[in-house]
Design a protein around this motif. Structure first.
Motif, PDB file in Angstrom:
ATOM      1  N   ASP A  38      40.301  16.104  48.201  1.00 28.20           N
ATOM      2  CA  ASP A  38      41.752  16.284  48.196  1.00 28.20           C
ATOM      3  C   ASP A  38      42.020  17.787  48.060  1.00 28.20           C
ATOM      4  N   ALA A  39      42.398  18.414  49.161  1.00 22.43           N
ATOM      5  CA  ALA A  39      42.540  19.874  49.171  1.00 22.43           C
ATOM      6  C   ALA A  39      43.902  20.339  48.676  1.00 22.43           C
ATOM      7  N   ARG A  40      44.744  19.377  48.241  1.00 23.38           N
ATOM      8  CA  ARG A  40      46.073  19.786  47.780  1.00 23.38           C
ATOM      9  C   ARG A  40      46.067  20.199  46.315  1.00 23.38           C
ATOM     10  N   ARG A  41      45.016  19.788  45.606  1.00 23.89           N
ATOM     11  CA  ARG A  41      44.930  20.122  44.181  1.00 23.89           C
ATOM     12  C   ARG A  41      43.689  20.964  43.910  1.00 23.89           C
ATOM     13  N   THR A  42      43.730  21.719  42.804  1.00 24.76           N
ATOM     14  CA  THR A  42      42.599  22.571  42.426  1.00 24.76           C
ATOM     15  C   THR A  42      42.381  22.461  40.924  1.00 24.76           C
ATOM     16  N   ARG A  43      41.136  22.461  40.526  1.00 27.36           N
ATOM     17  CA  ARG A  43      40.782  22.591  39.099  1.00 27.36           C
ATOM     18  C   ARG A  43      39.922  23.832  38.955  1.00 27.36           C
ATOM     19  N   ALA A  44      39.965  24.421  37.770  1.00 23.51           N
ATOM     20  CA  ALA A  44      39.178  25.643  37.574  1.00 23.51           C
ATOM     21  C   ALA A  44      38.230  25.525  36.391  1.00 23.51           C
ATOM     22  N   VAL A  45      37.067  26.135  36.556  1.00 28.10           N
ATOM     23  CA  VAL A  45      36.123  26.287  35.458  1.00 28.10           C
ATOM     24  C   VAL A  45      35.895  27.788  35.296  1.00 28.10           C
ATOM     25  N   VAL A  46      35.970  28.252  34.065  1.00 27.81           N
ATOM     26  CA  VAL A  46      35.660  29.652  33.771  1.00 27.81           C
ATOM     27  C   VAL A  46      34.416  29.623  32.898  1.00 27.81           C
ATOM     28  N   THR A  47      33.481  30.507  33.158  1.00 24.10           N
ATOM     29  CA  THR A  47      32.345  30.572  32.253  1.00 24.10           C
ATOM     30  C   THR A  47      31.771  31.979  32.209  1.00 24.10           C
ATOM     31  N   LEU A  48      30.871  32.183  31.257  1.00 27.89           N
ATOM     32  CA  LEU A  48      30.224  33.471  31.055  1.00 27.89           C
ATOM     33  C   LEU A  48      31.245  34.558  30.691  1.00 27.89           C
ATOM     34  N   LEU A  49      32.320  34.164  29.991  1.00 26.00           N
ATOM     35  CA  LEU A  49      33.169  35.209  29.403  1.00 26.00           C
ATOM     36  C   LEU A  49      32.298  35.990  28.437  1.00 26.00           C
ATOM     37  N   HIS A  50      31.328  35.294  27.844  1.00 31.39           N
ATOM     38  CA  HIS A  50      30.331  35.923  26.982  1.00 31.39           C
ATOM     39  C   HIS A  50      28.969  35.850  27.663  1.00 31.39           C
ATOM     40  N   LEU A 115      40.902  44.825  32.367  1.00 30.33           N
ATOM     41  CA  LEU A 115      41.153  44.643  33.798  1.00 30.33           C
ATOM     42  C   LEU A 115      40.465  43.388  34.324  1.00 30.33           C
ATOM     43  N   LEU A 116      39.271  43.119  33.792  1.00 28.89           N
ATOM     44  CA  LEU A 116      38.547  41.904  34.169  1.00 28.89           C
ATOM     45  C   LEU A 116      39.351  40.672  33.732  1.00 28.89           C
ATOM     46  N   ALA A 117      39.873  40.705  32.512  1.00 26.77           N
ATOM     47  CA  ALA A 117      40.698  39.591  31.999  1.00 26.77           C
ATOM     48  C   ALA A 117      41.935  39.424  32.876  1.00 26.77           C
ATOM     49  N   GLN A 118      42.540  40.537  33.242  1.00 27.08           N
ATOM     50  CA  GLN A 118      43.746  40.484  34.064  1.00 27.08           C
ATOM     51  C   GLN A 118      43.426  39.871  35.438  1.00 27.08           C
ATOM     52  N   ASP A 119      42.265  40.210  35.985  1.00 20.46           N
ATOM     53  CA  ASP A 119      41.858  39.635  37.274  1.00 20.46           C
ATOM     54  C   ASP A 119      41.664  38.124  37.162  1.00 20.46           C
ATOM     55  N   ILE A 120      41.103  37.674  36.042  1.00 19.63           N
ATOM     56  CA  ILE A 120      40.922  36.228  35.853  1.00 19.63           C
ATOM     57  C   ILE A 120      42.292  35.541  35.806  1.00 19.63           C
ATOM     58  N   LEU A 121      43.233  36.145  35.092  1.00 16.76           N
ATOM     59  CA  LEU A 121      44.586  35.580  35.024  1.00 16.76           C
ATOM     60  C   LEU A 121      45.220  35.551  36.420  1.00 16.76           C
ATOM     61  N   SER A 122      45.006  36.594  37.216  1.00 11.97           N
ATOM     62  CA  SER A 122      45.561  36.630  38.579  1.00 11.97           C
ATOM     63  C   SER A 122      44.950  35.529  39.442  1.00 11.97           C
ATOM     64  N   LEU A 123      43.636  35.344  39.324  1.00  5.50           N
ATOM     65  CA  LEU A 123      42.968  34.287  40.087  1.00  5.50           C
ATOM     66  C   LEU A 123      43.581  32.930  39.746  1.00  5.50           C
ATOM     67  N   GLU A 125      46.486  32.338  38.575  1.00  2.00           N
ATOM     68  CA  GLU A 125      47.862  32.274  39.059  1.00  2.00           C
ATOM     69  C   GLU A 125      47.884  31.950  40.563  1.00  2.00           C
ATOM     70  N   VAL A 126      47.014  32.592  41.305  1.00  2.00           N
ATOM     71  CA  VAL A 126      46.986  32.401  42.756  1.00  2.00           C
ATOM     72  C   VAL A 126      46.544  30.980  43.116  1.00  2.00           C
ATOM     73  N   TYR A 127      45.498  30.487  42.440  1.00  2.00           N
ATOM     74  CA  TYR A 127      44.959  29.167  42.798  1.00  2.00           C
ATOM     75  C   TYR A 127      45.686  28.022  42.100  1.00  2.00           C
ATOM     76  N   SER A 128      46.447  28.354  41.065  1.00  2.00           N
ATOM     77  CA  SER A 128      47.308  27.393  40.387  1.00  2.00           C
ATOM     78  C   SER A 128      46.626  26.046  40.088  1.00  2.00           C
ATOM     79  N   PRO A 129      45.529  26.081  39.325  1.00  2.00           N
ATOM     80  CA  PRO A 129      44.805  24.836  39.043  1.00  2.00           C
ATOM     81  C   PRO A 129      45.619  23.883  38.158  1.00  2.00           C
TER      82      PRO A 129
END
Ligand SMILES: [Zn+2]
Length: 347
Positions: A38-50, A115-123, A125-129
């Protein structure tokens, strides 16, 4: 988003020989996008912040090798690749002199980590999971638990994909999960110790459930997920310049010695007569602790009895570290004051 490399529908060859080879192939902070059934929805996983918390990376590698297609689009954000690859690999939470990335999501955004954190927030926002899971490991061994800032059925539903323990945090640290809102519930999952095979296994199982389930959010009407909730945790920190050691007896030359086996109390209840260690000075002179209202909570957490350290009341402890560097830079443990138990004792 210039700090992130974007890869769409990666081939399994990027998984490489092992996790290190995979990170070398990614080359730096990377967002991998997997097209869903289903390409209408997106989920996100973030990892390796540490960089020293590898379970999420192992899970990503298993996912790549499986060749599976997620139920909905899956955006997988891998952050501290450079820190993870700096020898010894998977041992640096962040690079020397860098800020902790998971304390950077509320700004300032004017250094490399910001800046890295800000880029993650932008990602995001754009993909809107529809949901975000941030996978972490604890530094010491211990059971898995979830962390979120809101107690509602959506967060409960997401946590329950991985674990039944939930820490409700009102601490304003600048962690990723603090950006959570109704449009995008975000939870942190601590899958267990960074060196524990069970933690890696849980990250893999949880990721596969999260990626392949038709639905990860709560169905209408379902409110009880059977979670054990740890509310209002307070971090016990060291005052700056205070030294800590872990040992069976007071270690000469250290301001605070914690018992070497203190980790055994992880997610357990400690009564006021449980010895935790030794200290030179008053609790307020060596420790720092702030409750959600911003008041000093040291005296409510610990007490000194002739140089021995005890809980000030019945506490439930978790995220106990026995790594002095982490204790000094982050905190000794999180504590929840067990009102129920204290009430019983007073009665
Ligand atoms: Zn972490």
């Amino acid at each position: 988003m210039q700090r992130f490399r974007l890869i769409s529908d990666p081939d399994e060859s990027i998984a490489g020989q092992d996790a290190v080879a995979m990170l070398e192939a990614l080359g730096g902070p990377t967002a991998l996008f997997f097209s869903g059934v289903d390409a209408r929805r997106t989920r996100a996983v973030v990892t390796l912040l540490h960089g020293n918390e590898p379970s999420g990376v192992f899970a990503l590698r298993e996912w790549l090798l499986s060749g599976k297609r997620p139920a909905v689009n899956l955006l997988f954000i891998v952050a501290s690749v450079h820190a993870a690859l700096t020898p010894p690999q998977f041992s640096h939470r962040m690079l020397p002199r860098a800020r902790d990335l998971n304390r950077c999501f509320k700004g300032p955004f004017d250094d490399e980590q910001g800046l890295l954190a800000q880029d993650i927030l932008s990602l995001l926002e754009v993909y809107s999971p529809e949901a975000v899971i941030d996978i972490h490991n604890t530094s010491g061994s211990g059971p898995a638990f979830g962390v979120c800032t809101h107690l509602d059925r959506q967060h409960d539903a997401l946590i329950s994909i991985f674990t039944r323990r939930l820490v409700l945090s009102h601490l304003n640290l600048g962690a990723l999960m603090e950006i959570s809102d109704d449009s995008c519930p975000t939870v942190t999952v601590e899958v267990g110790g960074r060196l524990d095979d069970e933690a890696h296994a849980l990250a893999i199982e949880g990721l596969f459930r999260f990626a392949t389930a038709d639905r990860v959010l709560a169905p209408e009407g379902k409110t009880d997920w059977g979670l054990e909730v740890f509310g209002a945790p307070i971090r016990l920190e060291l005052q700056s310049g205070v030294t800590v050691a872990y040992h069976e007896s007071p270690k000469p030359g250290y301001d605070v010695t914690l018992r070497a086996d203190i980790e055994h109390h992880n997610f357990g209840t400690v009564s006021p007569d449980t010895p935790l260690g030794w200290l030179a000075g008053t609790p307020e002179s060596v420790f720092r602790a702030q409750d959600a209202a911003g008041s000093c909570a040291v005296a409510r957490l610990v007490r000194d009895e002739g140089g021995q350290l005890f809980p000030a009341s019945t506490l439930r402890l978790f995220m106990i570290t026995t790594n002095a560097a982490i204790a000094e830079s982050d905190c000794l443990f999180y504590a929840v004051i067990d009102e129920q138990q204290d009430g019983d004792q007073a009665a």
